[in-house]
Design a protein around this motif. Structure first.
Motif, PDB file in Angstrom:
ATOM      1  N   LEU A  40      31.964  40.356  42.486  1.00  0.00           N
ATOM      2  CA  LEU A  40      32.993  39.347  42.201  1.00  0.00           C
ATOM      3  C   LEU A  40      32.761  38.685  40.849  1.00  0.00           C
ATOM      4  O   LEU A  40      31.619  38.396  40.468  1.00  0.00           O
ATOM      5  CB  LEU A  40      32.980  38.268  43.284  1.00  0.00           C
ATOM      6  N   THR A  77      34.787  35.328  38.605  1.00  0.00           N
ATOM      7  CA  THR A  77      35.595  34.166  38.983  1.00  0.00           C
ATOM      8  C   THR A  77      36.863  34.235  38.146  1.00  0.00           C
ATOM      9  O   THR A  77      36.936  35.019  37.174  1.00  0.00           O
ATOM     10  CB  THR A  77      34.871  32.841  38.682  1.00  0.00           C
ATOM     11  N   ASP A 112      29.718  40.104  47.192  1.00  0.00           N
ATOM     12  CA  ASP A 112      29.425  39.063  46.194  1.00  0.00           C
ATOM     13  C   ASP A 112      29.031  39.626  44.835  1.00  0.00           C
ATOM     14  O   ASP A 112      29.423  39.092  43.797  1.00  0.00           O
ATOM     15  CB  ASP A 112      28.264  38.171  46.686  1.00  0.00           C
ATOM     16  N   ASP A 113      28.243  40.705  44.839  1.00  0.00           N
ATOM     17  CA  ASP A 113      27.757  41.214  43.549  1.00  0.00           C
ATOM     18  C   ASP A 113      28.864  41.906  42.755  1.00  0.00           C
ATOM     19  O   ASP A 113      28.645  42.311  41.613  1.00  0.00           O
ATOM     20  CB  ASP A 113      26.554  42.152  43.738  1.00  0.00           C
ATOM     21  N   ASP A 136      38.102  38.407  42.276  1.00  0.00           N
ATOM     22  CA  ASP A 136      37.374  37.163  42.589  1.00  0.00           C
ATOM     23  C   ASP A 136      37.409  36.794  44.073  1.00  0.00           C
ATOM     24  O   ASP A 136      37.102  35.658  44.428  1.00  0.00           O
ATOM     25  CB  ASP A 136      37.865  35.999  41.698  1.00  0.00           C
ATOM     26  N   ARG A 137      37.802  37.764  44.943  1.00  0.00           N
ATOM     27  CA  ARG A 137      37.665  37.523  46.394  1.00  0.00           C
ATOM     28  C   ARG A 137      37.759  38.845  47.170  1.00  0.00           C
ATOM     29  O   ARG A 137      38.198  39.866  46.611  1.00  0.00           O
ATOM     30  CB  ARG A 137      38.718  36.549  46.896  1.00  0.00           C
TER      31      ARG A 137
END
Ligand code: GUN
Ligand code: ZN
Length: 423
Positions: free
Chosen positions: A163, A165, A160-161, A155-156
């Protein structure tokens, strides 16, 4: 190889059993007996099928305790060490696994490649996409393989694609556990990628998944590369060291497998041993991406169980024989001799213990699942020639381990059914 009993969590060489002219008796996919052919042949019913394997050694299927199925197309990528390798080569390829068809075709190739190399069980990283794990289990389940896999939680510190949460990673993993864990021969591993790509919140939820599902595995990376260790220290300044990050969130224990463990302090070795956590030694990867030399002697001193991993695509080979070859050299550089019987143990029963699957696989004890491979004494002209001058089983085994690769695996059998053959 026989079960060394009381050395359950240890790495010491197991007392082996070897039959020059042996018979492995299988019924309904399980081992009934293993012994000298001349003792057992007379006891068999008339209608039994007998498969002769001349010029060959039958051993339990190999167990790969750390591998990434989505990294088939990353293998042999030039010029980088871990962090750049992840960003330049690995993440771009893993981005493609949102598409089910790519997942299925890669899983099919990957499993075929494992079997060609004599690997019958593996602990496998999927990608962050839950469908990557569905596809892997669909393919592995259709072939009745004993496999463990999990969705990456991340999650970090990744594109972005790729990740999830903390919450979606938790929920998706929970659904996958429900759907797959314990279905046939399949098992689930909660799989946070490594401390650097998860927030504390996500690691805490990974710990919660382990509490809520006591029989699932935990699979992640630990102390592989110096820059990585420094980065994890900066990200978690309140923790004593890298392992303490995982311990803080409840991720240690006998069902936990940590890949690499190259730069461990005495404190970390102690905590690994006390918590009964396991390590995967991945020499081809550690050499290929220049990470460092795994200290098998320390693992033995502290009593931390170890298995072998290819870590494809950080590792440059699917072959556990090649992995043993590099493991031998990594120990040689540290003035430690890795014996051929010990290597065979690490690749079979030792790996089964790392995965807590020693009741099911790893040797030919009565009742075990009959996953085995046929190693070919005539695989190459050089191997055949070298074996001619070997006197003992250990000498022969060592020659196969040093000179062998996929060509040395003549056949691979899963629960008594042949699934791969070089003929
Ligand atoms: N550390 C975090 N992710 C990875 C990975 O995909 N491969 C290896 N070898 N190490 C990692
Ligand atoms: Zn890895």
């Amino acid at each position: 190889m026989d079960d060394p009993g009381q050395e359950a969590a240890g790495n010491r060489e197991a007392p082996e059993r070897y039959f020059e002219d042996g018979l492995l008796v299988i019924e309904d996919g399980h081992v009934i007996q293993c012994g000298r052919a001349r003792d057992l042949l007379g006891e068999l019913p008339d209608n039994v099928l007998i498969y002769p394997h001349p010029d060959a050694l039958i051993v339990p299927g190999f167990i790969d305790t750390h591998v990434h199925y989505a990294q088939v197309d990353v293998i042999a990528s030039y010029g980088t060490q871990l962090i750049d390798w992840l960003h330049n080569h690995t993440f771009p390829v893993e981005s493609g696994f949102g598409d089910r068809q790519s997942c299925i075709s890669t899983a099919e190739f990957f499993i075929e490649e494992l079997l060609r190399n004599g690997t019958t069980t593996a602990l496998v990283f999927g990608t962050v996409h839950p469908q990557s794990v569905d596809a892997f289990f669909d393919v592995a389940g259709a072939r009745n393989l004993r496999m463990v896999c999990g969705k990456v939680m991340m999650d970090r510190n990744a594109p972005d694609d790729l990740l999830d949460t903390a919450q979606s990673g938790y929920e998706q993993s929970r659904e996958l556990i429900k759907r797959w864990h314990g279905k046939g021969r399949l098992g689930y591993a909660v799989t946070p990628r490594f401390a650097a790509t998860s927030t504390g919140e996500q690691l805490a939820l990974a710990g919660q998944l382990l509490k809520e599902n006591q029989s699932v595995h935990l699979h992640t990376h630990l102390s592989e590369n110096r820059a990585e260790c420094k980065w994890v220290g900066d990200l978690f300044p309140d923790r004593a060291d890298y392992l303490d990050v995982y311990e803080h969130y409840g991720l240690l224990g006998k069902r936990s497998v940590f890949a690499h463990g190259i730069y461990l302090s005495d404190r970390e070795w102690n905590r690994l041993a006390e918590s009964e956590s396991r390590l995967s030694f991945c020499p081809t990867s550690n050499l290929f991406i220049g990470s460092g030399l795994f200290r098998l002697e320390s693992a033995d001193q502290y009593g931390v169980p170890v298995g072998l991993g290819t870590d494809v695509g950080g590792g440059d080979s699917f072959s556990i024989l090649r992995t043993i070859n590099e493991a031998y050299k990594v120990q040689q550089l540290q003035q430690v001799n890795l014996s051929p019987l010990r290597s065979l143990y690490l690749a079979t029963l030792g790996g089964a213990r790392v995965l807590n699957l020693e009741q099911q696989i790893g040797n030919f004890e009565k009742g075990k699942e009959a996953d085995f491979i046929v190693l070919d004494y005539r695989a190459t002209p050089l191997l055949e020639r070298r074996l001619a001058s070997c006197r003992s089983l250990a000498d022969k085994l060592f020659a196969i381990q040093m000179l062998g690769d996929d060509r040395a695996v003549r056949e691979t059998w899963i629960m008594g059914v042949q699934q791969s053959s070089r003929h």
